[in-house]
Motif scaffolding. Structure first.
Motif, PDB file in Angstrom:
ATOM      1  N   PRO A 194      15.115   1.849  -6.670  1.00 28.21           N
ATOM      2  CA  PRO A 194      14.147   2.923  -6.440  1.00 28.21           C
ATOM      3  C   PRO A 194      13.978   3.787  -7.687  1.00 28.21           C
ATOM      4  N   TRP A 195      12.727   4.068  -8.058  1.00 28.17           N
ATOM      5  CA  TRP A 195      12.486   4.834  -9.271  1.00 28.17           C
ATOM      6  C   TRP A 195      12.636   6.329  -9.004  1.00 28.17           C
TER       7      TRP A 195
ATOM      8  N   ALA B 104      12.619  -3.985  -7.953  1.00 29.64           N
ATOM      9  CA  ALA B 104      13.953  -3.767  -7.383  1.00 29.64           C
ATOM     10  C   ALA B 104      14.886  -4.901  -7.751  1.00 29.64           C
ATOM     11  N   TYR B 105      14.351  -5.970  -8.361  1.00 24.20           N
ATOM     12  CA  TYR B 105      15.140  -7.141  -8.714  1.00 24.20           C
ATOM     13  C   TYR B 105      15.393  -7.142 -10.216  1.00 24.20           C
ATOM     14  N   THR B 106      16.628  -7.289 -10.621  1.00 23.22           N
ATOM     15  CA  THR B 106      16.986  -7.189 -12.037  1.00 23.22           C
ATOM     16  C   THR B 106      17.468  -8.531 -12.565  1.00 23.22           C
ATOM     17  N   ASP B 107      16.691  -9.582 -12.308  1.00 21.42           N
ATOM     18  CA  ASP B 107      17.013 -10.895 -12.849  1.00 21.42           C
ATOM     19  C   ASP B 107      16.796 -10.855 -14.365  1.00 21.42           C
TER      20      ASP B 107
ATOM     21  N   GLY C 280      21.100   2.671 -19.414  1.00 21.73           N
ATOM     22  CA  GLY C 280      21.267   2.771 -17.972  1.00 21.73           C
ATOM     23  C   GLY C 280      20.437   1.755 -17.212  1.00 21.73           C
ATOM     24  N   ALA C 281      20.966   1.281 -16.099  1.00 23.51           N
ATOM     25  CA  ALA C 281      20.258   0.385 -15.165  1.00 23.51           C
ATOM     26  C   ALA C 281      19.678  -0.841 -15.843  1.00 23.51           C
TER      27      ALA C 281
ATOM     28  N   PRO D 227       0.814  -1.231   0.000  1.00 25.15           N
ATOM     29  CA  PRO D 227       0.000   0.000   0.000  1.00 25.15           C
ATOM     30  C   PRO D 227       0.842   1.274   0.000  1.00 25.15           C
ATOM     31  N   MET D 228       1.969   1.273   0.717  1.00 25.42           N
ATOM     32  CA  MET D 228       2.813   2.470   0.765  1.00 25.42           C
ATOM     33  C   MET D 228       3.372   2.801  -0.619  1.00 25.42           C
ATOM     34  N   SER D 229       3.739   1.762  -1.379  1.00 20.04           N
ATOM     35  CA  SER D 229       4.240   1.980  -2.736  1.00 20.04           C
ATOM     36  C   SER D 229       3.155   2.567  -3.622  1.00 20.04           C
TER      37      SER D 229
END
Length: 490
Positions: free
Chosen positions: A108-109, A85-88, A224-225, A16-18
Motif C-alpha cells: 500500500p502506498w 503490491a507485488y515485488t517480483d 526502503g521497500a 475503479p476504487m484504486s
C-alpha cells in the motif's frame, strides 16, 4: 475545477476504487486523468500532453511493464512509474531495462511518498524538456556545455551551503550545521537519523557541496521497500544476461558516482543479505556488478540516513553491528519540527517566497494569527508537511495576507486543541488537571477559538455553527478572554 496550469498525470489501473483513491490524493497538486484499460490510456496519451503516467503492474490483458514499454516507444518524453503490491525483482528489473521506468511505488502506498514521487517526476519532465529546447535553440558546443556545468556547479554549491539551511537564530539546527560544517571537508562516513521530512537529504547535500568532492556527482538511492536483487542492480550494476530480463549492461549508481558522494536513504530498511554486500564494498572499496567475475575500484563517500533507531535494530538482530559502525563514524540526529517550533515561522516564510516565484502569485505574507497556529501545531510530517500546507494556503488565497482560516482543518484543530496552545489564558494550559467542570471549560474555550478562526472571527457565523446566540457567544468570549486582537499579538 482543476487549474489548467497543474501538471497532468495519467493513472492506469483496472480497479475503479484504486483510481478514485489516487485521484482524491493527487487532485490538489495535479490534473489527474484516469484509465481502466490500455486502450483508453493510449487514447489519452495521443490527445493530451501528459507529463507522467502511473501504471499498475497487474492488469488483466497486459502487465504495467509491457504497457510502459509501449509508452516509451511512442511517447518517450512521458515519465513512467510502476505501482504494484507485488515485488517480483525480475519484473521490476525488466521494467527498468525495457520500459525505462523512473520509479517503483509499492502498495500500500503512502500519500506523502506518492505525491513527492510524482512531484519529482514532473520536475524531471520539465528539466528534460528545458534541456531539449536549450540544445535546439543554442546549438550547444562542447565549450558551452563546460561553461554551463561550471555555472550549475557554482549554483548548486551556493544553494546547498550550510548558511542557506533555513532556521531561527536560537534553533538547535544552528549548532548542528556548525558541527557538520567542520566534518564536511573530510572523507568520513556520516549517518543521519531523524523522522521522515525533517531535512536529512538537505543536510547530506550540504555536506557534499562543502567537501572536496563538490565538483563530482552526488547520487541518491532510497533503499526502503526494494527487493535485494533490484537494490544490488541499482547500486552495483549488472551485466547483460546476469538474470532473466537483463537484456543490456547497466552501470550501477556507485560507479556513476565515482569520485563523488552516494546518499543511501532508509538504510535501516535493508535486508541482512544486502548489508553483507554493502559492508564488503565499504571494506574493500571494490564492487562487482551482478553476473560479472571482475571487481571494479570505486572511490565514493557514503552518507546514509534512516528514520529508525539503528542501535535498537542492532540489538534486535535486524542490522549488522559491524556495518553500523562503518556507517556511523559521525552520527547526526535531526530533531523533528515539533522540537524546534522557533523554526516553523521562519521556514514557512522561506517556503512561501520560493513558491510565490514558482506559481507566479504574490501575497504580503502570513497573518500573525496564522503563524501562531502553525507554531502551535505538532507537524507529524515535519518540513514536508509544512511545505504542502503553505503551498495549499497560497493557491487558495484571495486576499493580500494568508490567514489562519486558510489552514487545513487538521492543522487548525490540532493547533487549537494542543495542550501547548499558549495563545489561551494560563488557566487553560493543562487539560489533565482540575475538576470535570474545569476540563470541560478548557475544551469549550478551544472549540470556540478554532471555530472563530475558521470563520475569520465572524461572530454571527460562529454562533450559528455552535448553536449559540450572539449575546451568548459574546458572554463566553469575555469569560474566557478570547479577544481577537489580544490573541493575534500574543
Amino acid at each position: 475545477m482543476q487549474s489548467s496550469r497543474l501538471p497532468i498525470v495519467l493513472v492506469v489501473d483496472d480497479e475503479p476504487m484504486s483510481l478514485q483513491a489516487m485521484r482524491r490524493i493527487l487532485e490538489e497538486d495535479f490534473t489527474v486523468l484516469t484509465a481502466e484499460n490500455v486502450a483508453d490510456a493510449e487514447r489519452v496519451l495521443s490527445e493530451i500532453p501528459v507529463q507522467v503516467v502511473v501504471s499498475d503492474q497487474r492488469m488483466p490483458d497486459i502487465t504495467g511493464t509491457e504497457f510502459l514499454t509501449k509508452v516509451r516507444q511512442q511517447w518517450p518524453d512521458v515519465i513512467r512509474i510502476i505501482i504494484s503490491a507485488y515485488t517480483d525483482p525480475q519484473d521490476l528489473i525488466k521494467g527498468i531495462n525495457e520500459a525505462g521506468i523512473y520509479n517503483f511505488i509499492p502498495k500500500p502506498w503512502q500519500p506523502e511518498h506518492l505525491i513527492l514521487t510524482l512531484q519529482n517526476a514532473v520536475r524531471l519532465h520539465a528539466l528534460q524538456r528545458e534541456n531539449e529546447l536549450l540544445n535546439v535553440e543554442l546549438k550547444v558546443t562542447a565549450p558551452q556545455v563546460d561553461d554551463q556545468l561550471k555555472r550549475k556547479r557554482a549554483e548548486l554549491k551556493n544553494r546547498h551551503h550550510f548558511d542557506n539551511i533555513v532556521c531561527a537564530e536560537q534553533s538547535p539546527m544552528k549548532g548542528i550545521c556548525e558541527h557538520v560544517a567542520r566534518i564536511a571537508p573530510f572523507d568520513i562516513p556520516v549517518l543521519v537519523t531523524g523522522e521522515s521530512g525533517t531535512g536529512k537529504e538537505l543536510i547530506t547535500r550540504a555536506i557534499h557541496y562543502s567537501s572536496h568532492r563538490a565538483d563530482k556527482p552526488f547520487v541518491t538511492e532510497n533503499c526502503g521497500a526494494m527487493p535485494v536483487q533490484l537494490l544490488e542492480s541499482e547500486l552495483f550494476g549488472h551485466t547483460r544476461g546476469a538474470f532473466t530480463g537483463a537484456t543490456s549492461e547497466r552501470i550501477g549508481l556507485l560507479e556513476q558516482a565515482d569520485g563523488g558522494t552516494v546518499f543511501l536513504d532508509e538504510i535501516g530498511d535493508t535486508s541482512l543479505e544486502f548489508q553483507v554486500k554493502l559492508l564488503r564494498f565499504l571494506q574493500e572499496g571494490e564492487m562487482r556488478p551482478l553476473g560479472s567475475n571482475r571487481s571494479r575500484k570505486v572511490n565514493v563517500r557514503v552518507i546514509s540516513a534512516t528514520n529508525r533507531n539503528l542501535e535498537e535494530e542492532v540489538r534486535e538482530g535486524r542490522f549488522r553491528e559491524d556495518l553500523f559502525y562503518r556507517l556511523a563514524a559521525v552520527p547526526l540526529h535531526i530533531p523533528p519540527l515539533r522540537d524546534r517550533s522557533m523554526d516553523i515561522a521562519v521556514i514557512a516564510k522561506s517556503i512561501l517566497q520560493s513558491h510565490m516565484v514558482a506559481y507566479g502569485k504574490t501575497v504580503e505574507g502570513f497573518t500573525q494569527e496564522a503563524l501562531n497556529c502553525m507554531s502551535a501545531y505538532h507537524w507529524p510530517g515535519n518540513v514536508r508537511e509544512l511545505e504542502n500546507e503553505v503551498r495549499r494556503m497560497l493557491v487558495m488565497a484571495d486576499s493580500a495576507q494568508l490567514g489562519a482560516d486558510l489552514l487545513s482543518p487538521k492543522v487548525l484543530k490540532g493547533a487549537c486543541m494542543e495542550n501547548f496552545d499558549d495563545t489561551l489564558p494560563e488557566m487553560f494550559d493543562e487539560l489533565d488537571d482540575g475538576s470535570l467542570k474545569q476540563r470541560v471549560e478548557i475544551l469549550e474555550a478551544r472549540i470556540l477559538k478554532e471555530t472563530l478562526i475558521r470563520h475569520r472571527w465572524n461572530k454571527s457565523k460562529a454562533a450559528l455553527e455552535l448553536g449559540l446566540s450572539r449575546v451568548g457567544l459574546r458572554a463566553k468570549l469575555e469569560r474566557y478572554g478570547l479577544d481577537q486582537d489580544k490573541l493575534n499579538h500574543s
